[in-house]
Design a protein around this motif. Structure first.
Motif, PDB file in Angstrom:
ATOM      1  N   LEU A   1       0.819  -1.220   0.000  1.00 54.32           N
ATOM      2  CA  LEU A   1       0.000   0.000   0.000  1.00 54.32           C
ATOM      3  C   LEU A   1       0.847   1.262   0.000  1.00 54.32           C
ATOM      4  N   CYS A   2       2.070   1.173   0.509  1.00 58.92           N
ATOM      5  CA  CYS A   2       2.965   2.336   0.525  1.00 58.92           C
ATOM      6  C   CYS A   2       4.172   2.145  -0.384  1.00 58.92           C
ATOM      7  N   GLY A   3       4.360   0.945  -0.904  1.00 59.29           N
ATOM      8  CA  GLY A   3       5.489   0.696  -1.795  1.00 59.29           C
ATOM      9  C   GLY A   3       6.828   0.695  -1.105  1.00 59.29           C
ATOM     10  N   LEU A   4       6.849   0.451   0.213  1.00 60.41           N
ATOM     11  CA  LEU A   4       8.098   0.508   0.980  1.00 60.41           C
ATOM     12  C   LEU A   4       8.628  -0.894   1.244  1.00 60.41           C
ATOM     13  N   PRO A   5       9.869  -1.176   0.892  1.00 57.38           N
ATOM     14  CA  PRO A   5      10.442  -2.479   1.194  1.00 57.38           C
ATOM     15  C   PRO A   5      10.754  -2.615   2.680  1.00 57.38           C
ATOM     16  N   ALA A   6      10.711  -3.839   3.171  1.00 58.19           N
ATOM     17  CA  ALA A   6      11.040  -4.110   4.572  1.00 58.19           C
ATOM     18  C   ALA A   6      12.528  -4.396   4.674  1.00 58.19           C
ATOM     19  N   LEU A   7      13.313  -3.344   4.855  1.00 60.08           N
ATOM     20  CA  LEU A   7      14.768  -3.487   4.904  1.00 60.08           C
ATOM     21  C   LEU A   7      15.329  -3.139   6.275  1.00 60.08           C
ATOM     22  N   MET A   8      14.453  -3.122   7.284  1.00 61.71           N
ATOM     23  CA  MET A   8      14.899  -2.898   8.658  1.00 61.71           C
ATOM     24  C   MET A   8      14.428  -4.055   9.519  1.00 61.71           C
ATOM     25  N   ALA A   9      15.016  -4.174  10.707  1.00 61.72           N
ATOM     26  CA  ALA A   9      14.601  -5.224  11.633  1.00 61.72           C
ATOM     27  C   ALA A   9      13.201  -4.957  12.170  1.00 61.72           C
ATOM     28  N   GLU A  10      12.775  -3.693  12.184  1.00 60.46           N
ATOM     29  CA  GLU A  10      11.473  -3.304  12.729  1.00 60.46           C
ATOM     30  C   GLU A  10      10.606  -2.722  11.616  1.00 60.46           C
ATOM     31  N   PRO A  11       9.312  -3.024  11.611  1.00 59.97           N
ATOM     32  CA  PRO A  11       8.429  -2.402  10.621  1.00 59.97           C
ATOM     33  C   PRO A  11       8.445  -0.884  10.749  1.00 59.97           C
ATOM     34  N   ILE A  12       8.363  -0.194   9.623  1.00 58.94           N
ATOM     35  CA  ILE A  12       8.410   1.265   9.640  1.00 58.94           C
ATOM     36  C   ILE A  12       7.295   1.847  10.496  1.00 58.94           C
ATOM     37  N   ILE A  13       6.109   1.229  10.471  1.00 61.95           N
ATOM     38  CA  ILE A  13       4.963   1.819  11.165  1.00 61.95           C
ATOM     39  C   ILE A  13       5.088   1.762  12.682  1.00 61.95           C
ATOM     40  N   ASP A  16      10.776   4.679  14.759  1.00 55.36           N
ATOM     41  CA  ASP A  16      10.882   6.128  14.963  1.00 55.36           C
ATOM     42  C   ASP A  16      10.553   6.912  13.698  1.00 55.36           C
ATOM     43  N   PHE A  17      10.405   6.218  12.575  1.00 53.26           N
ATOM     44  CA  PHE A  17      10.147   6.890  11.297  1.00 53.26           C
ATOM     45  C   PHE A  17       8.671   6.868  10.910  1.00 53.26           C
ATOM     46  N   SER A  18       7.810   6.446  11.834  1.00 55.62           N
ATOM     47  CA  SER A  18       6.385   6.300  11.492  1.00 55.62           C
ATOM     48  C   SER A  18       5.712   7.640  11.190  1.00 55.62           C
ATOM     49  N   ASN A  19       6.316   8.742  11.650  1.00 51.55           N
ATOM     50  CA  ASN A  19       5.743  10.067  11.369  1.00 51.55           C
ATOM     51  C   ASN A  19       6.378  10.732  10.150  1.00 51.55           C
ATOM     52  N   ASN A  20       7.246  10.004   9.453  1.00 52.71           N
ATOM     53  CA  ASN A  20       7.826  10.541   8.223  1.00 52.71           C
ATOM     54  C   ASN A  20       6.749  10.759   7.169  1.00 52.71           C
ATOM     55  N   ARG A  21       7.087  11.533   6.161  1.00 50.98           N
ATOM     56  CA  ARG A  21       6.190  11.676   5.022  1.00 50.98           C
ATOM     57  C   ARG A  21       6.137  10.348   4.276  1.00 50.98           C
ATOM     58  N   LEU A  22       4.959   9.768   4.178  1.00 53.19           N
ATOM     59  CA  LEU A  22       4.752   8.533   3.442  1.00 53.19           C
ATOM     60  C   LEU A  22       3.611   8.757   2.452  1.00 53.19           C
ATOM     61  N   ASP A  23       3.922   8.762   1.185  1.00 56.83           N
ATOM     62  CA  ASP A  23       2.901   8.962   0.148  1.00 56.83           C
ATOM     63  C   ASP A  23       2.353   7.610  -0.264  1.00 56.83           C
ATOM     64  N   CYS A  24       1.447   7.081   0.558  1.00 60.59           N
ATOM     65  CA  CYS A  24       0.880   5.761   0.320  1.00 60.59           C
ATOM     66  C   CYS A  24      -0.289   5.852  -0.664  1.00 60.59           C
ATOM     67  N   LEU A  25      -0.688   4.719  -1.182  1.00 60.24           N
ATOM     68  CA  LEU A  25      -1.733   4.688  -2.200  1.00 60.24           C
ATOM     69  C   LEU A  25      -3.036   5.351  -1.744  1.00 60.24           C
ATOM     70  N   PRO A  26      -3.539   5.071  -0.530  1.00 65.08           N
ATOM     71  CA  PRO A  26      -4.782   5.756  -0.121  1.00 65.08           C
ATOM     72  C   PRO A  26      -4.638   7.267  -0.003  1.00 65.08           C
ATOM     73  N   LYS A  27      -3.467   7.735   0.399  1.00 67.04           N
ATOM     74  CA  LYS A  27      -3.238   9.181   0.472  1.00 67.04           C
ATOM     75  C   LYS A  27      -3.264   9.795  -0.925  1.00 67.04           C
ATOM     76  N   ILE A  28      -2.557   9.149  -1.867  1.00 63.78           N
ATOM     77  CA  ILE A  28      -2.490   9.664  -3.235  1.00 63.78           C
ATOM     78  C   ILE A  28      -3.870   9.656  -3.884  1.00 63.78           C
ATOM     79  N   LEU A  29      -4.569   8.520  -3.794  1.00 62.10           N
ATOM     80  CA  LEU A  29      -5.883   8.425  -4.431  1.00 62.10           C
ATOM     81  C   LEU A  29      -6.922   9.263  -3.700  1.00 62.10           C
ATOM     82  N   GLY A  30      -6.763   9.398  -2.378  1.00 65.76           N
ATOM     83  CA  GLY A  30      -7.672  10.260  -1.623  1.00 65.76           C
ATOM     84  C   GLY A  30      -7.615  11.693  -2.100  1.00 65.76           C
ATOM     85  N   GLN A  31      -6.407  12.154  -2.441  1.00 67.26           N
ATOM     86  CA  GLN A  31      -6.242  13.512  -2.961  1.00 67.26           C
ATOM     87  C   GLN A  31      -6.848  13.664  -4.353  1.00 67.26           C
TER      88      GLN A  31
END
Length: 319
Positions: A1-13, A16-31
């Protein structure tokens, strides 16, 4: 849904990066005027999906708390809403949703303890593993979903994507290798797409989850000013590739090679990719191995720096 690969030991969500700018599919299509829904029949808070739905830009979230309680038979005794009633609820949600709409459903019946509703017990093959019977039930739930959806006016205008988040145990030798534990089904079904409207992907194209979002945007004809530099549409004429993070390091796969890159001592095990993974070679002299290793390191660097600088969506490709 966000196109982000899982390249860390912890999920992004949950990082500490969960508040980063994430242009996910629902955000893009919602706009673009889409109404957006995330359905997950487990208890609210399970796997942080209620939090994730807000981060991703979904307008509406339905968990166990929001799901209608008028029919107790819709629930199993462990997780929440069974697959068959949840997928029928998805049809009803799309019926009343302002169009166009994006809806995501995360099913749960094919999880331990693999509960089968009473009216369907004894109908599905037991198979050789405990999960097999529940997969039969999920197959039925999908069949009934499409049987209902086919009668709806929005059916031919819809892109359906079916995939799994991870694998389970396997008793097949073909999956007993480095990538076998990560191979999951991916179906992209577009009933209203006429022949010639879009190029067909390569017959044996390597594809990964991060390719889903750019593929949907490609089918919709949406071009983003700021896009992630990972993932590509399956309709791209570029060769497909995949990569993943494990506790020991990373692996990378393209049509020529498979790399197993161990971070602890920077050892690289490379194998030629010719249907099977038998022909081993060293990584020192082969140009395709050097190229694959460079692609993997560049992807990891892009993700790490992009998360640290909160710049994933503002990096520009070099002309």
């Amino acid at each position: 849904l966000c196109g982000l690969p899982a390249l860390m030991a912890e999920p992004i969500i949950t990082s500490d990066f969960s508040n980063n700018r994430l242009d996910c599919l629902p955000k893009i299509l919602g706009q673009m005027g889409y109404s957006t829904y995330f359905l997950h029949g487990a208890h609210n808070g399970s796997m942080h999906f209620d939090t994730f739905s807000k981060i991703a830009g979904f307008e509406s979230f339905v968990g166990l708390d929001e799901y209608p309680k008028d029919n107790p038979a819709d629930l199993d005794q462990y997780w929440g809403v069974l697959d068959e009633p949840m997928l029928q609820y998805a049809v009803k949600t799309l019926d009343r949703a302002p169009k166009p709409a994006l809806l995501s459903v995360f099913t749960l019946s094919s999880h331990h303890p693999y509960y089968i509703p009473e009216q369907h017990r004894g109908k599905f093959p037991k198979g050789t593993l405990e999960i097999h019977e529940s997969i039969g039930y999920t197959d039925l739930a999908l069949k009934e979903f499409f049987k209902t959806a086919e009668s709806r006016p929005w059916f031919n205008d819809t892109i359906f994507v079916i995939t799994a988040d991870h694998t389970q145990k396997s008793d097949r030798k073909k999956y007993a290798d480095l990538i076998g534990a990560w191979r999951v089904p991916l179906f992209i079904y577009v009933p209203g797409l006429k022949p010639g409207q879009a190029p067909l992907p390569a017959k044996d194209r390597i594809t990964q989850h991060v390719d889903i979002m750019p593929t949907i945007l490609d089918l919709l004809g949406v071009t983003l000013a700021d896009r992630l530099l990972v993932g590509q549409s399956v309709f791209s004429d570029k060769p497909g590739y995949a990569y993943n993070y494990t506790s020991a390091g990373y692996w990378y796969l393209d049509p020529k090679i498979m790399l197993d890159y161990r971070r602890d001592n920077a050892q690289v095990r490379a194998e030629t990719h010719v249907g099977t993974y038998r022909l081993q070679s060293t990584a020192a002299e082969r140009p395709e191995i050097q190229e694959g290793l460079l692609n993997l390191k560049a992807t990891v660097h892009y993700m790490n720096e992009g998360l640290l600088r909160n710049s994933l969506h503002t990096w520009k490709e070099i002309p």
